[in-house]
Scaffold this active site. Sequence first.
Site, PDB file in Angstrom:
ATOM      1  N   ARG A 125       0.666  -1.461   0.089  1.00  0.00           N
ATOM      2  CA  ARG A 125      -0.051   0.127  -0.423  1.00  0.00           C
ATOM      3  C   ARG A 125       1.017   1.397  -0.066  1.00  0.00           C
ATOM      4  O   ARG A 125       0.165   2.293   0.202  1.00  0.00           O
ATOM      5  CB  ARG A 125      -1.335   0.271   0.886  1.00  0.00           C
ATOM      6  CG  ARG A 125      -1.631  -1.224   1.039  1.00  0.00           C
ATOM      7  CD  ARG A 125      -3.241  -0.816   1.905  1.00  0.00           C
ATOM      8  NE  ARG A 125      -3.914  -2.285   1.662  1.00  0.00           N
ATOM      9  CZ  ARG A 125      -3.518  -3.984   2.931  1.00  0.00           C
ATOM     10  NH1 ARG A 125      -3.221  -3.354   3.215  1.00  0.00           N
ATOM     11  NH2 ARG A 125      -4.269  -4.244   1.949  1.00  0.00           N
ATOM     12  N   LYS A 147       2.546  11.638 -12.330  1.00  0.00           N
ATOM     13  CA  LYS A 147       1.175  10.123 -12.865  1.00  0.00           C
ATOM     14  C   LYS A 147       2.466   9.153 -12.949  1.00  0.00           C
ATOM     15  O   LYS A 147       3.502   9.325 -13.343  1.00  0.00           O
ATOM     16  CB  LYS A 147       0.824  10.679 -13.776  1.00  0.00           C
ATOM     17  CG  LYS A 147       0.346  11.447 -13.642  1.00  0.00           C
ATOM     18  CD  LYS A 147      -0.351  12.445 -15.418  1.00  0.00           C
ATOM     19  CE  LYS A 147      -1.238  13.509 -15.099  1.00  0.00           C
ATOM     20  NZ  LYS A 147      -2.326  13.592 -16.454  1.00  0.00           N
ATOM     21  N   GLU A 189       8.332  18.939 -26.010  1.00  0.00           N
ATOM     22  CA  GLU A 189       7.661  18.999 -24.997  1.00  0.00           C
ATOM     23  C   GLU A 189       8.279  20.365 -24.091  1.00  0.00           C
ATOM     24  O   GLU A 189       7.846  21.017 -23.513  1.00  0.00           O
ATOM     25  CB  GLU A 189       7.640  17.546 -24.017  1.00  0.00           C
ATOM     26  CG  GLU A 189       6.813  15.685 -24.710  1.00  0.00           C
ATOM     27  CD  GLU A 189       5.481  15.665 -24.723  1.00  0.00           C
ATOM     28  OE1 GLU A 189       5.243  16.803 -23.783  1.00  0.00           O
ATOM     29  OE2 GLU A 189       5.123  15.245 -24.519  1.00  0.00           O
ATOM     30  N   LYS A 231       6.779  22.798 -15.354  1.00  0.00           N
ATOM     31  CA  LYS A 231       5.744  21.703 -15.157  1.00  0.00           C
ATOM     32  C   LYS A 231       5.628  21.591 -12.996  1.00  0.00           C
ATOM     33  O   LYS A 231       4.319  21.421 -12.998  1.00  0.00           O
ATOM     34  CB  LYS A 231       6.235  20.268 -15.080  1.00  0.00           C
ATOM     35  CG  LYS A 231       5.263  19.026 -15.355  1.00  0.00           C
ATOM     36  CD  LYS A 231       5.263  18.100 -16.187  1.00  0.00           C
ATOM     37  CE  LYS A 231       3.818  16.878 -15.504  1.00  0.00           C
ATOM     38  NZ  LYS A 231       4.719  15.727 -16.347  1.00  0.00           N
ATOM     39  N   GLU A 241      -5.452  17.787 -12.278  1.00  0.00           N
ATOM     40  CA  GLU A 241      -5.771  18.344 -13.433  1.00  0.00           C
ATOM     41  C   GLU A 241      -6.964  18.559 -13.690  1.00  0.00           C
ATOM     42  O   GLU A 241      -7.912  18.168 -14.447  1.00  0.00           O
ATOM     43  CB  GLU A 241      -5.439  16.807 -14.719  1.00  0.00           C
ATOM     44  CG  GLU A 241      -6.265  17.792 -16.289  1.00  0.00           C
ATOM     45  CD  GLU A 241      -4.937  16.340 -16.964  1.00  0.00           C
ATOM     46  OE1 GLU A 241      -3.875  15.903 -16.370  1.00  0.00           O
ATOM     47  OE2 GLU A 241      -5.924  16.528 -18.352  1.00  0.00           O
ATOM     48  N   ARG A 245      -3.761  22.300 -15.509  1.00  0.00           N
ATOM     49  CA  ARG A 245      -2.888  21.165 -15.926  1.00  0.00           C
ATOM     50  C   ARG A 245      -2.740  20.857 -17.284  1.00  0.00           C
ATOM     51  O   ARG A 245      -2.283  20.072 -18.250  1.00  0.00           O
ATOM     52  CB  ARG A 245      -2.748  20.210 -14.781  1.00  0.00           C
ATOM     53  CG  ARG A 245      -1.660  18.919 -14.376  1.00  0.00           C
ATOM     54  CD  ARG A 245      -1.331  18.074 -14.182  1.00  0.00           C
ATOM     55  NE  ARG A 245      -0.559  16.840 -14.071  1.00  0.00           N
ATOM     56  CZ  ARG A 245       0.127  16.022 -13.738  1.00  0.00           C
ATOM     57  NH1 ARG A 245      -0.591  16.538 -12.134  1.00  0.00           N
ATOM     58  NH2 ARG A 245       0.870  14.958 -13.615  1.00  0.00           N
ATOM     59  N   ASN A 249      -1.657  19.989 -22.174  1.00  0.00           N
ATOM     60  CA  ASN A 249      -1.914  18.515 -23.135  1.00  0.00           C
ATOM     61  C   ASN A 249      -1.683  19.370 -24.432  1.00  0.00           C
ATOM     62  O   ASN A 249      -2.667  18.301 -25.737  1.00  0.00           O
ATOM     63  CB  ASN A 249      -3.025  18.184 -23.115  1.00  0.00           C
ATOM     64  CG  ASN A 249      -2.878  16.627 -22.376  1.00  0.00           C
ATOM     65  OD1 ASN A 249      -2.193  16.631 -21.931  1.00  0.00           O
ATOM     66  ND2 ASN A 249      -4.272  17.300 -20.837  1.00  0.00           N
ATOM     67  N   HIS A 252      -1.648  17.291 -28.138  1.00  0.00           N
ATOM     68  CA  HIS A 252      -1.406  16.548 -27.555  1.00  0.00           C
ATOM     69  C   HIS A 252      -2.511  15.796 -27.951  1.00  0.00           C
ATOM     70  O   HIS A 252      -2.614  14.858 -28.374  1.00  0.00           O
ATOM     71  CB  HIS A 252      -1.491  16.115 -25.816  1.00  0.00           C
ATOM     72  CG  HIS A 252      -0.143  15.769 -25.658  1.00  0.00           C
ATOM     73  ND1 HIS A 252       0.607  16.670 -25.965  1.00  0.00           N
ATOM     74  CD2 HIS A 252       0.212  14.672 -25.190  1.00  0.00           C
ATOM     75  CE1 HIS A 252       1.870  16.883 -25.034  1.00  0.00           C
ATOM     76  NE2 HIS A 252       1.927  15.127 -24.702  1.00  0.00           N
ATOM     77  N   HIS A 256      -1.903  12.398 -30.968  1.00  0.00           N
ATOM     78  CA  HIS A 256      -2.650  10.745 -29.899  1.00  0.00           C
ATOM     79  C   HIS A 256      -3.357  10.445 -30.982  1.00  0.00           C
ATOM     80  O   HIS A 256      -2.375   9.488 -31.418  1.00  0.00           O
ATOM     81  CB  HIS A 256      -3.292  11.172 -28.904  1.00  0.00           C
ATOM     82  CG  HIS A 256      -2.969  11.120 -28.198  1.00  0.00           C
ATOM     83  ND1 HIS A 256      -3.202  11.671 -26.450  1.00  0.00           N
ATOM     84  CD2 HIS A 256      -1.570  10.942 -26.739  1.00  0.00           C
ATOM     85  CE1 HIS A 256      -2.552  11.882 -25.136  1.00  0.00           C
ATOM     86  NE2 HIS A 256      -1.591  10.849 -25.842  1.00  0.00           N
ATOM     87  N   HIS A 269       5.924   9.895 -29.408  1.00  0.00           N
ATOM     88  CA  HIS A 269       5.456  10.287 -28.790  1.00  0.00           C
ATOM     89  C   HIS A 269       5.278  11.705 -29.498  1.00  0.00           C
ATOM     90  O   HIS A 269       5.111  12.828 -29.422  1.00  0.00           O
ATOM     91  CB  HIS A 269       4.787  10.058 -27.456  1.00  0.00           C
ATOM     92  CG  HIS A 269       4.131  11.034 -27.022  1.00  0.00           C
ATOM     93  ND1 HIS A 269       2.872  10.963 -26.979  1.00  0.00           N
ATOM     94  CD2 HIS A 269       4.605  11.600 -26.453  1.00  0.00           C
ATOM     95  CE1 HIS A 269       2.319  11.793 -25.849  1.00  0.00           C
ATOM     96  NE2 HIS A 269       3.300  12.315 -25.203  1.00  0.00           N
TER      97      HIS A 269
END
Length: 365
Positions: A125, A147, A189, A231, A241, A245, A249, A252, A256, A269
Amino acid sequence: MNVVRRKRLDALKVELGDRSYPIFIGENILTQSNIADYISGIQVMVVSNEPIAPLHLQALIDQLVDFQVDQVLLPDGEQFKTLASVELIFDQLLEKRHNRTSTLIALGGGVVGDMTGFAAACYQRGVNFIQIPTTLLSQVDSSVGGKTGVNHPLGKNMVGAFYQPQAVVADIGFFSTLAKREVAAGISEVVKYGLIYDADFFVWLENNMQAIVNLDSQAMTYAVRRSCEIKAQVVAEDETEQGIRAWLNLGHTFGHAIETHQGYGNWLHGEAVAAGTIMALDLSCRLGWISEELLERTKAMFKVAGLPVLPPENMTEDDFIQLMSVDKKVLEGKIRLVLIKELGRAIVTDDFDHALLKQTLAIAN
Ligand code: NAD
Ligand code: MG
């Protein structure tokens, strides 16, 4: 015991209350980062992968002489960013009897970092972990913000957790063994941070892009530092987000769609994000928010970096619309995009003329 007193490195701090942590940034700093200070127990599990370990693992192990160090090497590649790979980490942790005071250390790019963070969030945990990102993309993006997670056959990054590390060591010396194409993928980025948040940084990047591509130590250190600062600031303001935030993207949603259409791995990417960023700027320009000059300046920078500035020719408008409609940002069937209002400021919106979007989707044809 370390008898040599080592110089303290300046750290950038990610401000998240009692989960705040430092990011150390510089060239060949792994040996000066006092990584041991961030390990609480005596057990350490280093997680890396098959290609990176022979290049960089020993330098890390040399810093851990006071600890019981075990290691697990995962198979390389996005297709192995799976629960099955995370289980390999749990297997080692249990076989070597790691307890709750164990610390996981991720040595690798975003794939290793995302999986190690997720394993740390779940093992008993939650145990401590430290990130040692080895790609430009992972230093400026995936190692900051907490993340973590894995892919599912039905969707990328669909299983995961928010989980912050104890510390991040971003050593730009790792880039000497990184493929040029991977460096370029990270640069898209970096440029993003200038576009969405910091006009001065954007101009600085224009003036220093060749030096960054050449892995000049000073230029690269500053580029990584400023990107992490931006960031970290965005994440501190909006960890989960709900608002700003989402600016991260930029490019993106288009990107994507390109990645999915071309098949993962054919376009990196960062390459897809570069073409996607140009598309977002193109639409922002058609909406009258930014000048064509800004679009051209961004293209010029991407070209110096060796990044694409157009989407693939074999993608139609319909391909884009279909793939973009499954984006996480779609609300009530409307495509929402991150666009640029002015250099240094973004907006998330679904309020734009779809005829203009169609023109943008056709720029390569
Ligand atoms: P990656 O981890 O796959 O690394 C790219 C390639 O370079 C791999 O083959 C790797 O083995 C190799 N490599 C790494 N460091 C090296 C070095 N120093 N020398 C030689 N080879 C090296 O890819 P990435 O671009 O670092 O990360 C992409 C991943 O990051 C994706 O899974 C993406 O979802 C994730 N990501 C996560 C976040 C987040 O917020 N958590 C943000 C952005 C991206
Ligand atoms: Mg990205």
